[in-house]
Design a protein around this motif. Structure first.
Motif, PDB file in Angstrom:
ATOM      1  N   ASP A  77       0.833  -1.212   0.000  1.00  0.00           N
ATOM      2  CA  ASP A  77       0.000   0.000   0.000  1.00  0.00           C
ATOM      3  C   ASP A  77       0.862   1.254   0.000  1.00  0.00           C
ATOM      4  N   LYS A  78       1.988   1.213   0.711  1.00  0.00           N
ATOM      5  CA  LYS A  78       2.906   2.349   0.696  1.00  0.00           C
ATOM      6  C   LYS A  78       3.474   2.562  -0.704  1.00  0.00           C
TER       7      LYS A  78
ATOM      8  N   LEU B  38       0.786   4.233  -2.867  1.00  0.00           N
ATOM      9  CA  LEU B  38       0.703   5.666  -2.556  1.00  0.00           C
ATOM     10  C   LEU B  38       1.873   6.421  -3.164  1.00  0.00           C
ATOM     11  N   LYS B  39       3.045   5.811  -3.138  1.00  0.00           N
ATOM     12  CA  LYS B  39       4.218   6.437  -3.727  1.00  0.00           C
ATOM     13  C   LYS B  39       4.066   6.596  -5.233  1.00  0.00           C
TER      14      LYS B  39
ATOM     15  N   GLN C  93       1.253   6.899  -6.865  1.00  0.00           N
ATOM     16  CA  GLN C  93       0.268   7.943  -7.124  1.00  0.00           C
ATOM     17  C   GLN C  93       0.899   9.326  -7.079  1.00  0.00           C
ATOM     18  N   HIS C  94       1.768   9.554  -6.084  1.00  0.00           N
ATOM     19  CA  HIS C  94       2.484  10.835  -6.021  1.00  0.00           C
ATOM     20  C   HIS C  94       3.421  10.992  -7.211  1.00  0.00           C
TER      21      HIS C  94
END
Length: 227
Positions: free
Chosen positions: A206-207, A210-211, A213-214
């Motif tokens: 999940d991390k 998220l990375k 997506q950024h």
């Protein structure tokens, strides 16, 4: 003196019982032992999957060029699109492969660029999640197998008790019960860590999502930034 020695001779020695979980696990009949071996094999399998995935995920996420976006921004600002693609290929990281898909579609509509990067992102996530479905099945299978072993142990204990000749000994029933409950305990002992391992790996993935997506947002800001 002679009488005391005679009393000591006829007095039975107190046998010391040492609790052994290993003895409890394999104290049942052959069917219960087969179930127990299966549960333990699931535990070893879950540990192998966890360690293999953990090392792979850490290796993939550890390879990170902090100047990745800055270097790509400089190349694109100079109009060197092919050089930016080659740079991503040389990096050979999940982030670089995602950016490569976006760079190769520069000049197309933004929706095409986003779609290409999302598709590559899903591929990279699928690589990280490989065999996690097998690990996820262990927390549900192990307790059920342990319960199966418990039921088998109880059935055999009551069967032996019903066919026992002479007076009934509570020891026979108690041995069958604690052996049967050992099956359930072993199933839970395998299921609980496996569930923890599974959620730990999901947290790391999940991390990464998220990375990514950024990363995609930063890339879109670069190509949409006025010259």
């Amino acid at each position: 003196m002679f009488l005391q020695a005679a009393v000591q001779a006829v007095t039975p020695e107190t046998q010391e019982h040492v609790f052994s979980f290993w003895k409890i696990m394999f104290h049942g009949n052959i069917f219960a032992n087969i179930v127990m071996i299966t549960v333990l094999a699931l535990g070893v399998f879950a540990l192998y999957i966890f360690l293999e995935r953990l090392f792979y995920i850490n290796r993939m996420l550890k390879i990170n060029d902090t100047n990745l976006m800055n270097n790509i921004a400089d190349l694109l600002r100079d109009g060197r699109v092919d050089a930016a693609v080659d740079y991503c290929v040389r990096q050979n990281t999940p982030e670089a492969r995602i950016l490569e898909k976006g760079i190769t579609r520069i000049g197309r509509p933004i929706s095409d660029i986003v779609s290409a990067m999302e598709s590559q992102g899903q591929i990279e996530v699928a690589k990280l999640e490989k065999n996690l479905n097998l690990l996820a099945s262990v927390p549900s299978l192990a307790p059920m197998l342990g319960l199966l072993g418990t039921v088998i142990g109880l059935i055999m204990a009551f069967f032996s008790m019903s066919n026992a000749e002479g007076s009934f000994s509570p020891k026979t029933l108690s041995e069958g019960i604690y052996t049967a409950l050992g099956q359930t305990a072993t199933g839970l002992a395998v299921a609980i860590p496996s569930n923890f391992f599974y959620n730990l790996l999901l947290t790391r993935i999940d991390k990464f999502v998220l990375k990514v997506q950024h990363l995609s947002t930063d890339f879109l800001d670069i190509i949409n930034k006025p010259s």
